[in-house]
Design a protein around this motif. Structure first.
Motif, PDB file in Angstrom:
ATOM      1  N   VAL A 145       4.176 -22.494  79.488  1.00 39.82           N
ATOM      2  CA  VAL A 145       3.001 -22.022  78.761  1.00 39.82           C
ATOM      3  C   VAL A 145       3.356 -21.700  77.317  1.00 39.82           C
ATOM      4  O   VAL A 145       4.362 -21.045  77.043  1.00 39.82           O
ATOM      5  N   ARG A 146       2.506 -22.175  76.420  1.00 36.06           N
ATOM      6  CA  ARG A 146       2.574 -21.742  75.020  1.00 36.06           C
ATOM      7  C   ARG A 146       1.307 -20.954  74.738  1.00 36.06           C
ATOM      8  O   ARG A 146       0.195 -21.454  74.897  1.00 36.06           O
ATOM      9  N   ILE A 147       1.467 -19.710  74.322  1.00 34.51           N
ATOM     10  CA  ILE A 147       0.335 -18.823  74.091  1.00 34.51           C
ATOM     11  C   ILE A 147      -0.099 -18.909  72.627  1.00 34.51           C
ATOM     12  O   ILE A 147       0.727 -18.891  71.717  1.00 34.51           O
ATOM     13  N   CYS A 148      -1.417 -18.997  72.412  1.00 35.13           N
ATOM     14  CA  CYS A 148      -1.978 -18.983  71.057  1.00 35.13           C
ATOM     15  C   CYS A 148      -3.019 -17.880  70.989  1.00 35.13           C
ATOM     16  O   CYS A 148      -3.881 -17.769  71.862  1.00 35.13           O
ATOM     17  N   LEU A 149      -2.930 -17.054  69.931  1.00 33.92           N
ATOM     18  CA  LEU A 149      -3.843 -15.918  69.759  1.00 33.92           C
ATOM     19  C   LEU A 149      -4.628 -16.098  68.460  1.00 33.92           C
ATOM     20  O   LEU A 149      -4.328 -15.475  67.437  1.00 33.92           O
ATOM     21  N   PRO A 150      -5.652 -16.945  68.467  1.00 33.27           N
ATOM     22  CA  PRO A 150      -6.422 -17.180  67.238  1.00 33.27           C
ATOM     23  C   PRO A 150      -7.227 -15.952  66.852  1.00 33.27           C
ATOM     24  O   PRO A 150      -7.664 -15.186  67.711  1.00 33.27           O
ATOM     25  N   GLU A 151      -7.437 -15.783  65.563  1.00 33.06           N
ATOM     26  CA  GLU A 151      -8.235 -14.662  65.076  1.00 33.06           C
ATOM     27  C   GLU A 151      -9.661 -15.055  64.737  1.00 33.06           C
ATOM     28  O   GLU A 151     -10.499 -14.204  64.485  1.00 33.06           O
ATOM     29  N   GLY A 152      -9.931 -16.351  64.702  1.00 31.45           N
ATOM     30  CA  GLY A 152     -11.276 -16.808  64.364  1.00 31.45           C
ATOM     31  C   GLY A 152     -11.457 -18.261  64.741  1.00 31.45           C
ATOM     32  O   GLY A 152     -10.538 -18.915  65.244  1.00 31.45           O
ATOM     33  N   PRO A 153     -12.674 -18.820  64.523  1.00 26.06           N
ATOM     34  CA  PRO A 153     -12.968 -20.201  64.916  1.00 26.06           C
ATOM     35  C   PRO A 153     -12.039 -21.235  64.278  1.00 26.06           C
ATOM     36  O   PRO A 153     -11.672 -22.225  64.925  1.00 26.06           O
TER      37      PRO A 153
ATOM     38  N   ALA B 249     -14.812 -28.384  69.494  1.00 27.26           N
ATOM     39  CA  ALA B 249     -13.693 -28.727  68.612  1.00 27.26           C
ATOM     40  C   ALA B 249     -13.038 -30.029  69.049  1.00 27.26           C
ATOM     41  O   ALA B 249     -12.731 -30.901  68.221  1.00 27.26           O
ATOM     42  N   LEU B 250     -12.820 -30.200  70.342  1.00 24.30           N
ATOM     43  CA  LEU B 250     -12.218 -31.438  70.843  1.00 24.30           C
ATOM     44  C   LEU B 250     -13.152 -32.629  70.636  1.00 24.30           C
ATOM     45  O   LEU B 250     -12.702 -33.752  70.362  1.00 24.30           O
ATOM     46  N   HIS B 251     -14.464 -32.392  70.737  1.00 20.43           N
ATOM     47  CA  HIS B 251     -15.432 -33.463  70.480  1.00 20.43           C
ATOM     48  C   HIS B 251     -15.380 -33.903  69.019  1.00 20.43           C
ATOM     49  O   HIS B 251     -15.399 -35.112  68.730  1.00 20.43           O
TER      50      HIS B 251
ATOM     51  N   ALA C 128      -6.091 -28.716  67.903  1.00 24.02           N
ATOM     52  CA  ALA C 128      -5.717 -29.969  67.239  1.00 24.02           C
ATOM     53  C   ALA C 128      -4.214 -30.197  67.271  1.00 24.02           C
ATOM     54  O   ALA C 128      -3.752 -31.345  67.229  1.00 24.02           O
ATOM     55  N   ARG C 129      -3.429 -29.111  67.360  1.00 25.47           N
ATOM     56  CA  ARG C 129      -1.965 -29.220  67.332  1.00 25.47           C
ATOM     57  C   ARG C 129      -1.346 -29.068  68.717  1.00 25.47           C
ATOM     58  O   ARG C 129      -0.165 -28.788  68.843  1.00 25.47           O
ATOM     59  N   ARG C 130      -2.132 -29.285  69.747  1.00 26.39           N
ATOM     60  CA  ARG C 130      -1.639 -29.022  71.101  1.00 26.39           C
ATOM     61  C   ARG C 130      -0.621 -30.049  71.572  1.00 26.39           C
ATOM     62  O   ARG C 130       0.120 -29.803  72.532  1.00 26.39           O
ATOM     63  N   GLY C 131      -0.553 -31.231  70.940  1.00 26.14           N
ATOM     64  CA  GLY C 131       0.356 -32.274  71.403  1.00 26.14           C
ATOM     65  C   GLY C 131      -0.060 -32.791  72.765  1.00 26.14           C
ATOM     66  O   GLY C 131      -1.221 -33.143  72.973  1.00 26.14           O
TER      67      GLY C 131
ATOM     68  N   ALA D 154       3.432 -33.584  81.713  1.00 19.33           N
ATOM     69  CA  ALA D 154       2.446 -33.027  80.788  1.00 19.33           C
ATOM     70  C   ALA D 154       1.486 -32.094  81.513  1.00 19.33           C
ATOM     71  O   ALA D 154       0.996 -31.126  80.934  1.00 19.33           O
ATOM     72  N   ARG D 155       1.217 -32.381  82.813  1.00 16.89           N
ATOM     73  CA  ARG D 155       0.315 -31.517  83.589  1.00 16.89           C
ATOM     74  C   ARG D 155       0.866 -30.109  83.692  1.00 16.89           C
ATOM     75  O   ARG D 155       0.111 -29.140  83.811  1.00 16.89           O
ATOM     76  N   ASP D 156       2.182 -29.956  83.664  1.00 20.16           N
ATOM     77  CA  ASP D 156       2.805 -28.647  83.815  1.00 20.16           C
ATOM     78  C   ASP D 156       3.034 -27.935  82.490  1.00 20.16           C
ATOM     79  O   ASP D 156       3.651 -26.878  82.453  1.00 20.16           O
ATOM     80  N   GLN D 157       2.550 -28.526  81.389  1.00 18.24           N
ATOM     81  CA  GLN D 157       2.696 -27.908  80.082  1.00 18.24           C
ATOM     82  C   GLN D 157       1.314 -27.520  79.561  1.00 18.24           C
ATOM     83  O   GLN D 157       0.443 -28.379  79.410  1.00 18.24           O
TER      84      GLN D 157
END
Length: 282
Positions: free
Chosen positions: A36-44, A74-76, A52-55, A3-6
Motif C-alpha cells: 500500500v502507498r498512502i496518499c493524503l490529499p488536501e484538496g481536489p 478525474a480518471l475519466h 494521475a501518478r498512480r503508475g 499489480a493487483r496486490d499494489q
C-alpha cells in the motif's frame, strides 16, 4: 508481487476529519493484504494528481460518495477509466451512491472487497461538458438535506452499533427534549422542460413536469422517467430507455449523484456502456 496486490490508497480529507477510526481500520486491513502507498490529499487538485501518478497501482478511495465521484471524474478526464478498476471504502455521512452500487458500508467488509472482490463493469452517463453520473440524475435537484437524510440516519445507527449504552443514552435524551414543530418544506415548483430521448420528443415545454430522473442501466441504455404535473387525478409517469438524453428549457439545475450542476439551458447526457470498473464482493 502482481499489480493487483499494489494499491494507491487515497484518503479524502473529510474522511480523515470526520471518522479517523474507520480510516485507521481500513488502512490496517488493506496494509495486511497488499503493498500500500498512502496518499493524503488536501484538496481536489492533490486528489487528481495522486491518481494521475498512480503508475500500475490500483486506486482505492477512502471517503464518501463525493470522493468516489471525484476519483471517477478525474480518471475519466485522463481517459484512464478503461485501464483500472476503482475501489472505495465508504467513510463519511453521504453513502447513498456507494450503497446503491453494492459496496459494503463497513470499513472491514469494504476493505476486504478491495482485496478479495471482483471487478464489475458499469455503465456511465457523460454530459456535453464532460461531467459524469454514476447513479442517478435528477431535475430539478433534490436538496442535499433531503437526499442525504437517509444516509445520515444510517451513519448515526452505525456509529452506535457497537455501543448499546450510547443508544440508551440517546433515547433517554430524546424523551427529555421538547418536541420541536418542523414546518414541511414546499416542494419544487413545476418545471417546463423539453426532454428528448434518442432524438424522440418525450415531453415539451407546454407540459409542466414535477421532475425528470435518469439512471444508467446495465446494457448500454439509460432508464428515463418523466413525471408530469398532476391536475386532479395523479398523472402517469412516462418511462423510456435511451442512449442519449437531451433536456432544455429555461435555466435549470440538476443533481448528478451528490453534486448539483447548472444553471444551464440545455444539456445532453450520453450512455457509455461498461465505461468503468468497480471492485465489489464476489
Amino acid at each position: 508481487m502482481s499489480a493487483r496486490d499494489q494499491l494507491l490508497v487515497v484518503i479524502d480529507p473529510v474522511a480523515r476529519r470526520t471518522d479517523g477510526e474507520s480510516v485507521r481500520i481500513a488502512k490496517d486491513v488493506l496494509g495486511a493484504g497488499a503493498a500500500v502507498r498512502i496518499c493524503l490529499p488536501e484538496g481536489p487538485e492533490d486528489f487528481a494528481k495522486a491518481l494521475a501518478r498512480r503508475g500500475t497501482r490500483r486506486p482505492v478511495v477512502i471517503g464518501d460518495d463525493r470522493a468516489l465521484l471525484r476519483a471517477v471524474a478525474a480518471l475519466h478526464r485522463e481517459r484512464e477509466l478503461h485501464s483500472c478498476a476503482v475501489s472505495v471504502v465508504p467513510v463519511g455521512a453521504v453513502q447513498v451512491l456507494s450503497r446503491s452500487l453494492g459496496v459494503p458500508l463497513g470499513a472491514v467488509a469494504a476493505a476486504r472487497a478491495v482485496l478479495e472482490g471482483v471487478e464489475r463493469r458499469l455503465d456511465l452517463l457523460v454530459d456535453d461538458s464532460d461531467g459524469v453520473v454514476l447513479g442517478t440524475l435528477r431535475i430539478p435537484p433534490v436538496t442535499a438535506s433531503a437526499s442525504e437524510s437517509a444516509a445520515g440516519s444510517a451513519a448515526g445507527s452505525t456509529a452506535v452499533d457497537g455501543h448499546p449504552w450510547l443508544r440508551t443514552c440517546q433515547s433517554f435524551v430524546r424523551t427529555l427534549a421538547p418536541r420541536a414543530r418542523v414546518a414541511s418544506a414546499p416542494g419544487p415548483a413545476p418545471a417546463r422542460l423539453r426532454v428528448e430521448a434518442d432524438g424522440v420528443l418525450v415531453v415539451d415545454l407546454d407540459q409542466p413536469v414535477e421532475g425528470v430522473s435518469v439512471r444508467p442501466g446495465a446494457d448500454g441504455f439509460a432508464e428515463v422517467e418523466v413525471r408530469p404535473t398532476s391536475v386532479g387525478a395523479a398523472a402517469q409517469a412516462l418511462r423510456v430507455r435511451a442512449r442519449t438524453i437531451t433536456v432544455s428549457g429555461a435555466d435549470f439545475r440538476y443533481r448528478a449523484d451528490a453534486v448539483v450542476g447548472g444553471p444551464v439551458r440545455t444539456r445532453t447526457w450520453a450512455v457509455r456502456a461498461s465505461a468503468w470498473g468497480l471492485m465489489l464482493p464476489r
